[in-house]
Design a protein around this motif. Structure first.
Motif, PDB file in Angstrom:
ATOM      1  N   ALA A  21      -8.464   5.962 -59.896  1.00 55.19           N
ATOM      2  CA  ALA A  21      -9.190   4.683 -58.799  1.00 55.19           C
ATOM      3  C   ALA A  21      -9.554   5.417 -57.723  1.00 55.19           C
ATOM      4  O   ALA A  21     -11.078   5.104 -57.326  1.00 55.19           O
ATOM      5  CB  ALA A  21      -7.943   3.922 -58.387  1.00 55.19           C
ATOM      6  N   ILE A  22      -9.123   6.549 -57.026  1.00 55.95           N
ATOM      7  CA  ILE A  22      -9.905   7.383 -55.936  1.00 55.95           C
ATOM      8  C   ILE A  22     -11.177   7.828 -56.541  1.00 55.95           C
ATOM      9  O   ILE A  22     -12.181   7.901 -56.038  1.00 55.95           O
ATOM     10  CB  ILE A  22      -8.801   8.460 -55.739  1.00 55.95           C
ATOM     11  N   ALA A  23     -10.997   8.466 -58.125  1.00 54.83           N
ATOM     12  CA  ALA A  23     -12.281   9.200 -58.307  1.00 54.83           C
ATOM     13  C   ALA A  23     -13.283   8.070 -58.482  1.00 54.83           C
ATOM     14  O   ALA A  23     -14.453   8.526 -58.146  1.00 54.83           O
ATOM     15  CB  ALA A  23     -12.070   9.910 -59.717  1.00 54.83           C
ATOM     16  N   GLY A  24     -12.869   6.914 -58.886  1.00 56.81           N
ATOM     17  CA  GLY A  24     -14.014   5.735 -59.020  1.00 56.81           C
ATOM     18  C   GLY A  24     -14.449   5.426 -57.895  1.00 56.81           C
ATOM     19  O   GLY A  24     -16.103   5.242 -57.649  1.00 56.81           O
ATOM     20  N   VAL A  25     -13.718   5.309 -56.618  1.00 57.93           N
ATOM     21  CA  VAL A  25     -14.175   5.182 -55.334  1.00 57.93           C
ATOM     22  C   VAL A  25     -15.295   6.054 -54.948  1.00 57.93           C
ATOM     23  O   VAL A  25     -16.309   6.003 -54.514  1.00 57.93           O
ATOM     24  CB  VAL A  25     -13.268   4.842 -54.323  1.00 57.93           C
ATOM     25  N   THR A  29     -19.250   5.965 -54.203  1.00 63.84           N
ATOM     26  CA  THR A  29     -19.791   6.613 -52.840  1.00 63.84           C
ATOM     27  C   THR A  29     -21.027   7.287 -53.472  1.00 63.84           C
ATOM     28  O   THR A  29     -22.074   7.485 -52.506  1.00 63.84           O
ATOM     29  CB  THR A  29     -18.877   7.228 -51.997  1.00 63.84           C
ATOM     30  N   TRP A  30     -20.678   8.101 -54.323  1.00 66.65           N
ATOM     31  CA  TRP A  30     -21.856   9.324 -54.863  1.00 66.65           C
ATOM     32  C   TRP A  30     -23.003   8.536 -54.991  1.00 66.65           C
ATOM     33  O   TRP A  30     -24.138   9.046 -54.898  1.00 66.65           O
ATOM     34  CB  TRP A  30     -21.396   9.918 -55.776  1.00 66.65           C
ATOM     35  N   LEU A  38     -28.860  12.895 -49.079  1.00 66.86           N
ATOM     36  CA  LEU A  38     -27.620  13.470 -48.482  1.00 66.86           C
ATOM     37  C   LEU A  38     -27.635  13.336 -46.963  1.00 66.86           C
ATOM     38  O   LEU A  38     -26.679  13.923 -46.237  1.00 66.86           O
ATOM     39  CB  LEU A  38     -27.830  14.951 -48.537  1.00 66.86           C
ATOM     40  N   GLY A  39     -28.498  12.424 -46.375  1.00 65.43           N
ATOM     41  CA  GLY A  39     -28.399  11.970 -45.177  1.00 65.43           C
ATOM     42  C   GLY A  39     -27.167  11.410 -44.599  1.00 65.43           C
ATOM     43  O   GLY A  39     -26.892  11.183 -43.501  1.00 65.43           O
ATOM     44  N   ILE A  40     -26.378  10.811 -45.716  1.00 65.45           N
ATOM     45  CA  ILE A  40     -25.169  10.229 -45.376  1.00 65.45           C
ATOM     46  C   ILE A  40     -24.087  11.070 -44.927  1.00 65.45           C
ATOM     47  O   ILE A  40     -22.964  10.761 -44.460  1.00 65.45           O
ATOM     48  CB  ILE A  40     -24.696   9.207 -46.441  1.00 65.45           C
ATOM     49  N   THR A  41     -24.324  12.518 -45.068  1.00 65.23           N
ATOM     50  CA  THR A  41     -23.573  13.639 -44.845  1.00 65.23           C
ATOM     51  C   THR A  41     -23.633  14.128 -43.424  1.00 65.23           C
ATOM     52  O   THR A  41     -24.736  13.538 -42.678  1.00 65.23           O
ATOM     53  CB  THR A  41     -23.550  14.580 -45.831  1.00 65.23           C
ATOM     54  N   VAL A 355     -16.481  12.849 -46.860  1.00 69.69           N
ATOM     55  CA  VAL A 355     -15.068  13.101 -47.274  1.00 69.69           C
ATOM     56  C   VAL A 355     -14.626  12.219 -48.462  1.00 69.69           C
ATOM     57  O   VAL A 355     -13.900  12.668 -49.414  1.00 69.69           O
ATOM     58  CB  VAL A 355     -14.190  12.861 -45.851  1.00 69.69           C
ATOM     59  N   MET A 356     -15.269  11.066 -48.674  1.00 66.37           N
ATOM     60  CA  MET A 356     -14.760  10.034 -49.611  1.00 66.37           C
ATOM     61  C   MET A 356     -15.224  10.783 -50.870  1.00 66.37           C
ATOM     62  O   MET A 356     -14.772  10.717 -51.854  1.00 66.37           O
ATOM     63  CB  MET A 356     -15.264   8.557 -49.604  1.00 66.37           C
TER      64      MET A 356
END
Lengths: 385, 262, 136
Positions: A21-25, A29-30, A38-41, A355-356
């Motif tokens: 589930a965490i990997a899925g989220v 996000t990816w 990459l501007g979201i970083t 981080v997500m």
């Protein structure tokens, strides 16, 4: 052997589903990062590598750390480790998988990734990093699988595996050496421009990798019918002890050279990380926490009485692992980019989506680890039954 | 006819990867024993300017304030569709002005002449003779072309940003998001970039090919001199002969091709 | 040790599953059977008509324009050569925006129509600016 991965207790499936589930989220996000960029970083033109590459660097160490169980067993015939080499190899597989995923999520144009193969460029260290990482993954998959299968059938592993095992030992050293060379060969990045970077990386790798392995062994001891062995854990603990002392020693060597020579370039990044520079000090508490954790770890590991106590040993391993993680997974990369080549400061703080995605990669790696360890432990249980 | 052209294009593709076109094409035709059909050729436009190593001399005495540099920066950024971001993290710049201590860190004396210390300095990609970014790139997306320009091939860049870590001058920018909406007025003659690739000054390779000087040089009213470093007759060499010049971080051995008269 | 048993369990379920799988996978083919849209004809501008010939013959351009453009971009970017001399000796500047789209300034009718029909999405236009006349 794969059938063991799909036969498990409720607790096993709970863990698998939680990690998935965490990997899925993380994947979702990816996808957002893919569409926006990459501007979201938190990265910028001044700090152009951030959390992803730092995790990658730390995890190459964890992968290389696996060799610390393989080497004593195969080169020094230290029989006790025979029981847990598979755990070291499977941990290395999971760690390399995370490394490759972190590279993937860090690329601006991941669809063009294969350009590295279409236009091979031997003068680029990244080219060699691609070779050693994939090679190490391949070696560990082949070796781990064959040795485990042989154990299951009560036979000796095929003879052609032996040379691969010997190759895998220097190969483990190479993955972290080449990863250090990514940084330490760059002119004008004085924090990294040091011959001791590769040794320092290896020292922290041989501390953090086995420390994690000890913790995993303890978990296996508690929750399964397979006992990795107290002697094994104690031997690993000694390895962790020496490696973390070396790591701190190498760091102090850096501090001495920078501050006794008094060359501004060499002092700046260290000052930034540990005291703040021109008012920018976001990393100061983290870096001191890291130092305190590593030193506390040493204090708990050196005296036999605390090293032999499972509680204090576990605490020491946690301290070493997270201390090394802050050192490499946070400070090492951002510190090298601060101040920038024009001696300006842009402070890098990772963003929530960043981080997500990183958490997602960690979860994916631990999913791989869970499945592999489940297989290994089931076979160990079966063989010992 | 059709198939021989197709073969030419394939071979030219190979040639473009650096094998050298003539021998490959000749060998292929000889091998098939084919009658060579009239072939297309590629070449330079007759007006193209070439050099062994393009170089620039910046006479910093000619710039008193940032306003003096604005037209040069504007000329460059507008013809190259360099986007303008409010968010500092996404910033992209090819050429910009900075202070002495940032342009020449490590060379700052406490008691420099006031005008040297206070004057703005123009910084851009140095088109190093020995560029660390080219060494670092894993796909040859950045490379040194035959005129000594450090070029970015935006088609090939995978966005790993190793070149940005390798550059000791902070000359490179990354497209952290789609830049097109942030280009106020696009120059239709020059492409924009897409998100996820690195970009930087290209010494106006596209203008040199048409026989024009780089945009910043043209806008500088003589304060910037441009020419072939290895042509003793070039204007750059004359200026280097007549003036004491410094370069940014030359102790790193990259051999920057941008010189400063201070 | 797992035993290698030759028996197939749940035969009916397995076969039904296979049939459903095959039907679903081939759905687009038989659903669209006999309904293929006619291939679009690219529209030539007056300027393109007047030129009579593109940089190469029409058949060549129809079949090979992508390879031609690929060679163009490598030659321009990597070899610093921008002139293309076709077999007739006519010189062109190798530029998608400035040469191709100068004549074919109707990208929607000339490029996109066929690309959409063939379901290809070249990302040339992410960077190379299509002719302003078309965007209006």
């Amino acid at each position: 052997m794969l059938e063991f991965a799909v036969k498990g207790s409720k607790r096993y499936w709970g863990l698998v589903l939680a990690l998935a589930a965490i990997a899925g989220v993380g994947v979702l996000t990816w996808l957002y990062q893919l569409s926006f960029g990459l501007g979201i970083t938190g990265m910028s033109r001044d700090v152009s590598w951030g959390f992803y590459i730092a995790q990658f660097t730390f995890l190459v160490g964890v992968a290389a750390g696996g060799v610390m169980v393989v080497l004593p067993y195969y080169l020094h015939d230290y029989k006790a480790f025979g029981r847990i080499t598979i755990l070291g190899e499977f941990l290395a597989i999971a760690a390399v998988v995370m490394c490759l995923l972190f590279i993937l999520v860090d690329l601006g144009q991941p669809m063009r990734m294969l350009n590295v193969l279409f236009y091979p460029t031997p003068n680029s260290v990244l080219f060699w990093d691609m070779i050693v990482l994939n090679g190490y993954l391949f070696l560990n998959v082949v070796i781990g699988w064959n040795v485990l299968q042989a154990e299951r059938h009560g036979t000796h592993y095929p003879m052609w595996v032996k040379p691969l095992i010997y190759v895998s030992i220097p190969w483990a050293v190479s993955i972290h050496t080449v990863t250090a060379y990514l940084y330490c060969g760059l002119p004008g990045r004085h924090f990294w421009l040091t011959a001791i970077l590769a040794p320092r990386f290896l020292a922290s790798a041989f501390a953090a990798g086995p420390a994690l392995l000890i913790l995993l062994c303890m978990v296996i001891r508690k929750f399964t019918k397979f006992d990795p062995g107290w002697e094994q854990i104690q031997s690993l603990a000694k390895i962790v002890t020496y490696a973390i002392i070396l790591n701190v020693f190498f760091f102090l060597c850096e501090v001495f050279v920078a501050f006794y020579s008094n060359i501004p370039y060499h002092m700046d990044s260290i000052t930034y990380l540990f005291a703040g520079l021109h008012g920018y000090d976001a990393y100061v508490p983290w870096m001191w926490t890291s130092i305190i954790m590593m030193v506390l770890g040493i204090i708990l590991l050196v005296p036999p009485v605390t090293r032999r106590n499972p509680m204090t040993l576990a605490a020491a391993c946690l301290l070493v692992f997270f201390g090394a993680w802050i050192d490499k997974g946070m400070g090492m990369i951002a510190g090298g980019f601060t101040p920038n080549p024009l001696h300006e400061i842009s402070e890098y703080i990772p963003t929530a989506p960043e981080v997500m995605i990183a958490l997602g990669v960690w979860a994916a790696g631990f999913l791989v680890l869970t499945v592999l360890f489940k297989i290994a432990v089931s076979i160990k249980e079966e063989v010992r039954a | 006819m059709k198939s021989s052209r197709r073969r030419f294009l394939k071979l030219a593709g190979i040639a473009a990867l650096g094998l050298g076109s003539r021998p490959v094409v000749d060998a292929a035709y000889a091998a098939v024993g084919g009658q060579a059909a009239p072939e297309p050729k590629v070449g330079r436009q007759p007006e193209a300017l070439t050099a062994k190593q393009w170089a620039m001399v910046i006479d910093t005495r000619r710039f008193e304030s940032a306003a003096d540099m604005e037209p040069l920066i504007e000329a460059c950024h507008s013809i190259h569709n360099v986007p303008h971001f409010e968010n500092k993290r996404h910033e992209i710049k090819w050429i910009w002005e900075t202070e002495y201590k940032h342009a020449f860190p490590g060379k700052e004396n406490d008691f420099l002449p006031w005008e040297v210390k206070e004057r703005p300095y123009l910084v851009l990609c140095n088109h190093c003779e020995n560029p660390p970014c080219v060494r670092a790139c894993p796909t040859k997306a950045t490379f040194k072309n035959e005129n000594g320009i450090v070029v970015m091939d935006f088609h090939r860049c995978i966005g790993c940003r190793f070149c940005m870590a390798a550059c000791p001058f902070g000359s490179r920018s990354f497209n952290f998001r789609d830049p097109r909406p942030f280009v106020a007025e696009t120059n239709k003659k020059f492409p924009t970039r897409m998100k996820g690739v690195v970009e930087k000054c290209n010494f106006c390779a596209e203008r040199l090919a048409e026989g024009k000087m780089p945009a910043c040089v043209e806008a500088s009213d003589g304060a910037l001199v441009f020419g072939d470093l290895y042509d003793p007759q070039s204007k750059v060499r004359q200026v280097l002969n007549d003036n004491y010049t410094i370069r940014r971080k030359q102790e790193l051995g990259t051999s920057p091709a941008v010189y400063y008269i201070v | 040790m797992p035993t290698n048993n030759k028996r197939m369990y749940d035969k009916g379920m397995v076969l039904a599953g296979l049939v459903i799988f095959v039907v679903v996978v081939t759905f687009p083919f038989w659903y669209n059977l006999g309904k293929a849209a006619p291939p679009p004809e690219p529209v030539l501008t007056e300027k393109a008509k007047a030129a009579e010939k593109c940089v190469e013959s029409t058949e060549f351009m129809k079949a090979e324009h992508m390879q031609l453009l690929d060679v163009w971009r490598d030659t321009v970017v990597r070899d610093a050569k921008r002139a293309y001399i076709n077999p007739e000796g006519k010189t062109y500047m190798m530029s998608l925006s400035n040469t191709c789209l100068d004549c074919h300034d109707n990208k929607a009718d000339f490029c996109d129509k066929c690309h959409n029909y063939a379901s290809v999405r070249p990302y040339c236009w992410d960077c190379h600016i299509d002719n302003p006349k078309e965007t209006e």
